[in-house]
Design a protein around this motif. Sequence first.
Motif, PDB file in Angstrom:
ATOM      1  N   ASP A 367      -7.418   4.938  11.707  1.00 56.36           N
ATOM      2  CA  ASP A 367      -7.413   3.476  11.827  1.00 56.36           C
ATOM      3  C   ASP A 367      -7.237   2.790  10.481  1.00 56.36           C
ATOM      4  N   GLY A 368      -7.051   3.574   9.449  1.00 55.94           N
ATOM      5  CA  GLY A 368      -6.799   3.008   8.127  1.00 55.94           C
ATOM      6  C   GLY A 368      -8.013   3.072   7.221  1.00 55.94           C
ATOM      7  N   TYR A 369      -7.755   2.824   5.936  1.00 52.40           N
ATOM      8  CA  TYR A 369      -8.829   2.774   4.940  1.00 52.40           C
ATOM      9  C   TYR A 369      -9.295   1.325   4.811  1.00 52.40           C
ATOM     10  N   PRO A 370     -10.566   1.040   5.118  1.00 55.18           N
ATOM     11  CA  PRO A 370     -11.026  -0.356   5.077  1.00 55.18           C
ATOM     12  C   PRO A 370     -11.032  -0.918   3.660  1.00 55.18           C
ATOM     13  N   VAL A 371     -10.818  -2.214   3.562  1.00 51.69           N
ATOM     14  CA  VAL A 371     -10.821  -2.923   2.284  1.00 51.69           C
ATOM     15  C   VAL A 371     -12.222  -3.461   2.028  1.00 51.69           C
ATOM     16  N   ILE A 568      -1.001   2.753  -8.968  1.00 55.54           N
ATOM     17  CA  ILE A 568      -2.451   2.739  -9.135  1.00 55.54           C
ATOM     18  C   ILE A 568      -2.917   1.358  -9.577  1.00 55.54           C
ATOM     19  N   GLY A 569      -2.173   0.758 -10.519  1.00 56.73           N
ATOM     20  CA  GLY A 569      -2.540  -0.581 -10.961  1.00 56.73           C
ATOM     21  C   GLY A 569      -2.514  -1.598  -9.838  1.00 56.73           C
ATOM     22  N   SER A 570      -1.581  -1.428  -8.901  1.00 55.56           N
ATOM     23  CA  SER A 570      -1.503  -2.389  -7.795  1.00 55.56           C
ATOM     24  C   SER A 570      -2.694  -2.277  -6.854  1.00 55.56           C
ATOM     25  N   PHE A 571      -3.340  -1.100  -6.796  1.00 56.46           N
ATOM     26  CA  PHE A 571      -4.540  -0.980  -5.976  1.00 56.46           C
ATOM     27  C   PHE A 571      -5.659  -1.882  -6.501  1.00 56.46           C
ATOM     28  N   ALA A 572      -5.656  -2.131  -7.827  1.00 67.61           N
ATOM     29  CA  ALA A 572      -6.734  -2.923  -8.413  1.00 67.61           C
ATOM     30  C   ALA A 572      -6.742  -4.339  -7.862  1.00 67.61           C
ATOM     31  N   GLN A 573      -5.594  -4.846  -7.481  1.00 62.85           N
ATOM     32  CA  GLN A 573      -5.447  -6.177  -6.875  1.00 62.85           C
ATOM     33  C   GLN A 573      -6.272  -7.210  -7.622  1.00 62.85           C
ATOM     34  N   PRO A 616      -3.959  -5.791   2.540  1.00 58.03           N
ATOM     35  CA  PRO A 616      -4.501  -4.624   3.242  1.00 58.03           C
ATOM     36  C   PRO A 616      -4.529  -3.364   2.380  1.00 58.03           C
ATOM     37  N   ASN A 617      -3.860  -3.396   1.233  1.00 54.98           N
ATOM     38  CA  ASN A 617      -3.823  -2.217   0.369  1.00 54.98           C
ATOM     39  C   ASN A 617      -4.586  -2.429  -0.935  1.00 54.98           C
ATOM     40  N   ALA A 618      -5.563  -3.316  -0.915  1.00 54.32           N
ATOM     41  CA  ALA A 618      -6.382  -3.567  -2.099  1.00 54.32           C
ATOM     42  C   ALA A 618      -7.519  -2.548  -2.150  1.00 54.32           C
ATOM     43  N   HIS A 619      -7.478  -1.677  -3.145  1.00 51.38           N
ATOM     44  CA  HIS A 619      -8.523  -0.661  -3.309  1.00 51.38           C
ATOM     45  C   HIS A 619      -8.878  -0.514  -4.788  1.00 51.38           C
ATOM     46  N   PRO A 620      -9.539  -1.517  -5.372  1.00 48.73           N
ATOM     47  CA  PRO A 620      -9.886  -1.429  -6.796  1.00 48.73           C
ATOM     48  C   PRO A 620     -10.811  -0.264  -7.102  1.00 48.73           C
TER      49      PRO A 620
END
Length: 720
Positions: A367-371, A568-573, A616-620
């Motif tokens: 179901d995805g990785y929760p933010v 990787i940097g974009s995950f930091a959002q 939805p892809n923010a994972h700092p």
Amino acid sequence: MDAQTYTTALAELRTLRDEVKKAQAALARLETQRDKQIFALAGYEKAKAERIAPAAGLSLADIVRIAPHLAPQPLTTSSGPPGTTVPAPVSDNPAVTDVPAPTAEPAAAVTTPGALAPSLNTSSSAPQPSTKPVPEPAPPAHPMSAPDALTAQAQEPRTLPSIPEGPEGDRWFAHTPNLASTHPNFTQQARSTVFLDTQTGVLVHRDQTIRLDLHAVTAAAILEAVFNVIPDGLERIYITAGDPWHAQADRHPFLRDAVAAWLNAPIPGWRTDTGRGKDRMAGHFVHARNPVGRYQRENGEAHVEIRSVGEWFDAAGASPAIVRDAFVLLWKALRAHWPDAVLMGSPSQTGRDLWTRTIPTKGQWADGYPVLSEELRGLLHATAGQGRTELITPPDVPEQLPGLVEYDRTFAYAKHTWKSGVGTPERVTARRFASWSEKEQTKALFGCGHWHVRVTVPDTWNHVGILPAPAPGERAWHYPRTLGTTFTTWAGGPEIHTALANPIQPWKIEILDGLLWTDGKPLDDWSRKLKEAWSSLAAQAELHGDADQRTAAHLASRAVRALLLYGIGSFAQRPRMVTGTTPRTAERDVPPDAEIIGFDNDTITWQRPTGFTRDPNAHPEWAASIWSGARAALLSQRMREDNTHVGALHAPPGTVVAFRTDAVYLTQPQNWPYHGQPGDYLRKGQLTGPVPAPTTEDELLALRDRGRAALQAAHTTGRA
């Protein structure tokens, strides 16, 4: 005041604003000229800061900041024998304090966890804030230099946030409702692309090479010339050389202003793109080096981007045809692992899109990785720094270095993606941590965590700092190493582990609070595929018989590195900063919370923060963990196949000159093995001494370039 008077006053205020902007630019130019003159005067062997300061109209501290070697003797030496150093009081360091911050519950003191050293000590009584004067610490092995001390006195410390106590803080430990990273159910569409060298006019489109007659290097001239020869379907123009957005840089006080003016210059028949489709962004992106211009026909029939290939790699004089071949090789290498791979406009967009295509569709995370909640994302944004950048200057290193050797970690971040935290973290308070057994504490510190800690540098420490502490500035960090210094900070598990189990002696760590995730591998498949693509391209760059194809393969391998690095940097959002433009005739439409960053006779350029978006892809948490692992590996890293350790802490004390993200600069070479694998230390440059110790980043970079050229020349001579 009536409406007419109000309107007139507004017009006068706008005029004053423009005059202020111009005056500020003129002042900046004069200050730069003044600083250069001071630096030149400081080169005179009898120059004294006390004489230069009144002539410049500056304080002694300002002069020493510009020319550190002019620091007055009383600031750096005592009245005792020559060479005796006066320690800087801890209070001179704005981000370090000897008075522990009060906590609502006891801190758990960790000295040496069981798996790392013989014993684990925890404390159930919290240290009380002291109201007495703090005694001066024992003389440090590495005193703060005079310029640092003067600067520290003039600036305020930056305090890191903490998690609120009680239910308010517990509320943070949740994920954002209805927001998770999921596997995409669509295929990206490829964009028709050309490659243009604006210096030579050479344009490459697929297998065609065309020479354009560019009468100017404006966006209007480029669009006109390109669309004259490729009228249909073109959507992306990569500039491979020329940097046309800098063509009139001498007319603007700042490079960013020149770029904004270039992007926003009127183009007959075109306007700024307002966006279309989920994978497109609207408006120009103003960046000093790698801007993005987005345009569309006024009739809406064409949308096109003008971008710099520098987002992907340094083309370093490669022709547009070689750059095109590099993108083709990159696409083929990615297609071997992702059948639906498409190269998007930037490496960050492409890298993250490829990652989403590795998200499982079955199993625990189907179901995805929760933010995370916005509160936790904000906490990570404020407390998780990126790469370590530090320059160690005299007197902490000799003024004349015996040498300067650059060791750069190959494809470094790929080494730290094998494990990351997944799901919503649990909170580990100081009391809870203290209640755990030694085994449980050790397991937690080895796990995926982000810890609020109070740190004490050992009284006999004689090497570089280990843990980051907040320094003055919005995102500034430094690494305290003064003996006995105590400071409060946030750090990831890898750095905590290094502080407790480094090869010299353990530091004292007290757990104040923490976030602890379940261990997972959300990035492992993505990273493994990128590493395989990188290895394949790197091999082609070494072995291909054609020189141009070797260059193209090398550039493609650098592009894979960019996919991972910027992905990787974009995950930091980070909280978004939106840049926009408004015609001068519609000035009242500038958003009220915007900062004006540039203007000309026709257009106002502004920027404003918009906070966190529902990405939805923010994972700092993943970016923070990787950055922490990379910083720790700069200090100590085990090479299992060689049964040895490498890194700055394994070099003799006093030999470390600088850190720059993936690289460490030393005064002497080390016998560190290199196998060309991600994370290995590559000797990339070397200068034999005596070498003047760099005191600024520009000086370090100049020495770096000389060292790389010298080492390359030595290798070439050796092969000959």
